[in-house]
Scaffold this motif. Structure first.
Motif, PDB file in Angstrom:
ATOM      1  N   ARG A 184       0.860  -0.906   0.049  1.00 47.49           N
ATOM      2  CA  ARG A 184       0.299   0.301   0.068  1.00 47.49           C
ATOM      3  C   ARG A 184       0.600   1.237   0.047  1.00 47.49           C
ATOM      4  O   ARG A 184       0.139   2.259  -0.022  1.00 47.49           O
ATOM      5  CB  ARG A 184      -1.154  -0.071   0.966  1.00 47.49           C
ATOM      6  CG  ARG A 184      -2.077  -0.991   1.290  1.00 47.49           C
ATOM      7  CD  ARG A 184      -2.850  -1.199   2.070  1.00 47.49           C
ATOM      8  NE  ARG A 184      -4.117  -2.510   2.488  1.00 47.49           N
ATOM      9  CZ  ARG A 184      -4.797  -2.429   2.915  1.00 47.49           C
ATOM     10  NH1 ARG A 184      -5.628  -1.728   3.636  1.00 47.49           N
ATOM     11  NH2 ARG A 184      -6.033  -3.316   2.683  1.00 47.49           N
ATOM     12  N   ASP A 185       2.388   1.440   0.490  1.00 50.31           N
ATOM     13  CA  ASP A 185       2.326   1.963   0.232  1.00 50.31           C
ATOM     14  C   ASP A 185       3.478   2.582  -0.703  1.00 50.31           C
ATOM     15  O   ASP A 185       3.241   3.621  -1.127  1.00 50.31           O
ATOM     16  CB  ASP A 185       4.235   2.038   0.845  1.00 50.31           C
ATOM     17  CG  ASP A 185       5.092   0.988   0.199  1.00 50.31           C
ATOM     18  OD1 ASP A 185       4.628  -0.812   0.479  1.00 50.31           O
ATOM     19  OD2 ASP A 185       6.416   0.652   0.478  1.00 50.31           O
ATOM     20  N   VAL A 186       3.468   1.394  -2.432  1.00 55.12           N
ATOM     21  CA  VAL A 186       3.420   1.832  -3.520  1.00 55.12           C
ATOM     22  C   VAL A 186       2.128   3.156  -3.831  1.00 55.12           C
ATOM     23  O   VAL A 186       2.526   3.894  -4.292  1.00 55.12           O
ATOM     24  CB  VAL A 186       3.779   1.198  -4.094  1.00 55.12           C
ATOM     25  CG1 VAL A 186       3.329   1.468  -5.758  1.00 55.12           C
ATOM     26  CG2 VAL A 186       5.064   0.134  -3.976  1.00 55.12           C
ATOM     27  N   PHE A 187       1.243   2.561  -3.846  1.00 57.64           N
ATOM     28  CA  PHE A 187      -0.204   3.585  -4.036  1.00 57.64           C
ATOM     29  C   PHE A 187      -0.053   4.896  -3.733  1.00 57.64           C
ATOM     30  O   PHE A 187      -0.487   5.807  -3.647  1.00 57.64           O
ATOM     31  CB  PHE A 187      -0.947   2.559  -3.914  1.00 57.64           C
ATOM     32  CG  PHE A 187      -1.977   2.925  -5.004  1.00 57.64           C
ATOM     33  CD1 PHE A 187      -2.817   3.860  -5.022  1.00 57.64           C
ATOM     34  CD2 PHE A 187      -1.702   1.752  -6.344  1.00 57.64           C
ATOM     35  CE1 PHE A 187      -4.137   3.750  -6.407  1.00 57.64           C
ATOM     36  CE2 PHE A 187      -3.156   1.903  -7.112  1.00 57.64           C
ATOM     37  CZ  PHE A 187      -4.529   3.127  -7.223  1.00 57.64           C
ATOM     38  N   GLY A 188      -0.022   4.186  -1.907  1.00 59.11           N
ATOM     39  CA  GLY A 188       0.224   5.853  -0.850  1.00 59.11           C
ATOM     40  C   GLY A 188       1.342   6.989  -1.446  1.00 59.11           C
ATOM     41  O   GLY A 188       0.806   8.162  -1.557  1.00 59.11           O
ATOM     42  N   LEU A 189       2.000   6.161  -2.503  1.00 54.73           N
ATOM     43  CA  LEU A 189       3.504   7.726  -2.433  1.00 54.73           C
ATOM     44  C   LEU A 189       2.147   8.718  -3.893  1.00 54.73           C
ATOM     45  O   LEU A 189       2.757   9.666  -3.971  1.00 54.73           O
ATOM     46  CB  LEU A 189       4.808   7.071  -2.552  1.00 54.73           C
ATOM     47  CG  LEU A 189       6.143   7.591  -3.280  1.00 54.73           C
ATOM     48  CD1 LEU A 189       6.079   8.903  -2.431  1.00 54.73           C
ATOM     49  CD2 LEU A 189       7.179   7.509  -3.758  1.00 54.73           C
ATOM     50  N   ALA A 190       1.930   7.584  -4.662  1.00 55.95           N
ATOM     51  CA  ALA A 190       1.921   8.065  -6.109  1.00 55.95           C
ATOM     52  C   ALA A 190       0.746   8.723  -5.613  1.00 55.95           C
ATOM     53  O   ALA A 190       0.432  10.053  -6.413  1.00 55.95           O
ATOM     54  CB  ALA A 190       1.073   6.989  -6.825  1.00 55.95           C
ATOM     55  N   ILE A 191      -0.126   8.820  -5.017  1.00 52.11           N
ATOM     56  CA  ILE A 191      -1.751   9.502  -4.740  1.00 52.11           C
ATOM     57  C   ILE A 191      -1.124  10.872  -3.396  1.00 52.11           C
ATOM     58  O   ILE A 191      -1.242  12.061  -3.923  1.00 52.11           O
ATOM     59  CB  ILE A 191      -2.763   8.745  -3.440  1.00 52.11           C
ATOM     60  CG1 ILE A 191      -3.024   7.493  -5.243  1.00 52.11           C
ATOM     61  CG2 ILE A 191      -3.547   9.819  -3.195  1.00 52.11           C
ATOM     62  CD1 ILE A 191      -3.790   7.926  -5.664  1.00 52.11           C
TER      63      ILE A 191
END
Length: 414
Positions: free
Chosen positions: A54-61
């Motif tokens: 979820r950190d991957v998606f969190g960084l993008a958002i």
């Protein structure tokens, strides 16, 4: 001919009535706000397929929110100088491209570029912020209040509408198809933006009071105490909203609240935000805008204190969602109206854009600090109380704002 505050007749005809402008602007706000508020539903299916945390998606958002804020004053300055239509078209195309490329993203870098950079800059050129700027430029003063509230509410309705729509697309056709459909829908902004077109700024068509350069406008605004106070207060709005949006579902789950109830809490925020935005848009015609803003920030703080001070139940969670919805984006209409009142509409998109940077920086910190605090203390309690403190401070900060046009020197004859 130039479009002035009270003149809604474009050179090509009279089809752009106030109703057409408001309806098209609200449709753009709905379309642009919907997909970006529904991206959370893509976390699990994309994470399973590409083994992303979820950190991957969190960084993008997070990157998307930050670039949306940083790009807003740039898009606003271009819209003020060359007209809004060009900016809206480029923004919609970037938004559509970001969603389409997100469908083909297979690495974290490609996700950062698509969901982060492209959608972030696309939002800065096609979101409800520029819709509100168009309303301020094209509509007469007596129609602005309710129009600003309607434009803000439309964005919230887009959030409410696209959430179940996106889930249905993902469940029945897959996340890839859902992103392609979202991308295609963003192209509807192109014809709708024709109703919000504003002409390029030309000195000969601008009133003497509005003959002001970009640098002079910025120096005037940031040298004006009331504008600085307004911008500082808007930081709290972004901090509170982003923290609740990202971390409230986890906070409820930690306390044993079912996921279905969490969904109803989010739905309550979206539905009641429509009521809150429209109500404040109407009330600002009768009450000082600084008092409305102060009341909104103080009410958020009091609602938060009540929510975290008692055991969390499904009823209290939904009630908190409803109250939060009433106060969710209701700060936007009076904030944008105050910018127009202080400085006129010549550089409105630019000056409101800088206020929105403060909002998005607050949002970035709300999301980031929420995660850091939880990992450090195993609880969201410190960040809840920080949110309360910011709410009280913003309530006090907005009280000294002077609701009057900025005093400008008038040239005296020799």
């Amino acid at each position: 001919m130039a479009v002035t505050t009270g003149d809604l007749r474009p050179a090509s005809g009279t089809w752009r009535t106030p109703l057409v402008i408001i309806v098209c602007g609200c449709a753009i706000a709905l379309l642009s706000f919907g997909p970006r508020s529904s991206l959370g539903f893509f976390v699990q299916p994309m994470g399973r397929e590409f083994a992303w945390g979820r950190d991957v998606f969190g960084l993008a958002i997070a990157l998307q929110n930050l670039l949306w804020g940083l790009g807003q004053p740039i898009a606003g300055a271009i819209a003020d100088r060359f007209g809004l239509l060009r900016v809206m078209i480029v923004g919609a195309l970037l938004y559509a491209a970001g969603l389409l490329l997100m469908r083909y993203s297979t690495t974290s870098v490609s996700l950062d570029i698509s969901a982060g950079v492209l959608i972030g800059f696309g939002l800065s050129g096609s979101s409800f912020n520029l819709v509100l700027a168009a309303f301020s430029k094209l509509l007469p003063p007596e129609r602005r209040g309710i129009a600003l509230g309607a434009g803000t509410a439309a964005g919230s309705f887009g959030q409410f509408l696209f959430a179940p729509f996106g889930v249905a697309l993902i469940d029945n056709f897959g996340w890839q198809t859902a992103l392609v459909v979202f991308s295609a829908l963003m192209l509807l902004i192109l014809p709708l933006s024709l109703a919000l077109a504003t002409p390029p700024a030309e000195t000969k068509d601008v009133a003497p009071a509005d003959q002001q350069s970009f640098k002079t406008a910025l120096a005037e605004a940031f040298g004006h105490r009331s504008y600085v106070l307004l911008v500082l207060g808007f930081f709290t709005c972004g901090f509170q909203l982003a923290f609740i949006t990202i971390h409230l579902p986890a906070y409820l789950a930690d306390r044993g609240i079912p996921a279905t109830t969490g969904g109803w809490v989010v739905a309550a925020i979206g539905l009641f935000n429509i009521v809150g935005s429209l109500s404040v848009g109407w009330l600002q015609n009768f009450f000082p805008k600084r008092y409305l803003l102060s009341m909104i920030y103080l009410s958020r703080a009091l609602a938060t204190v009540a929510f975290i001070s008692f055991p969390v139940t499904p009823f209290s969670a939904i009630a908190f969602g409803a109250v939060s919805g009433l106060l969710w984006l209701s700060s936007v209409p009076p904030t944008s109206a105050l910018v127009a009142l202080m400085f006129g509409t010549r550089w409105f998109s630019t000056l409101y854009g800088f206020a929105f940077v403060s909002h998005q920086v607050g949002g970035f910190l709300g999301v980031w600090l929420g995660g850091v605090v939880f990992e450090q203390f195993g609880s969201y309690t410190p960040i809840w109380w920080l949110s309360v403190l910011f709410g009280v401070l913003s309530a006090l900060i907005n009280l000294p704002i002077v609701e009057a046009p900025v005093a400008r020197p008038v040239a005296q004859p020799a």
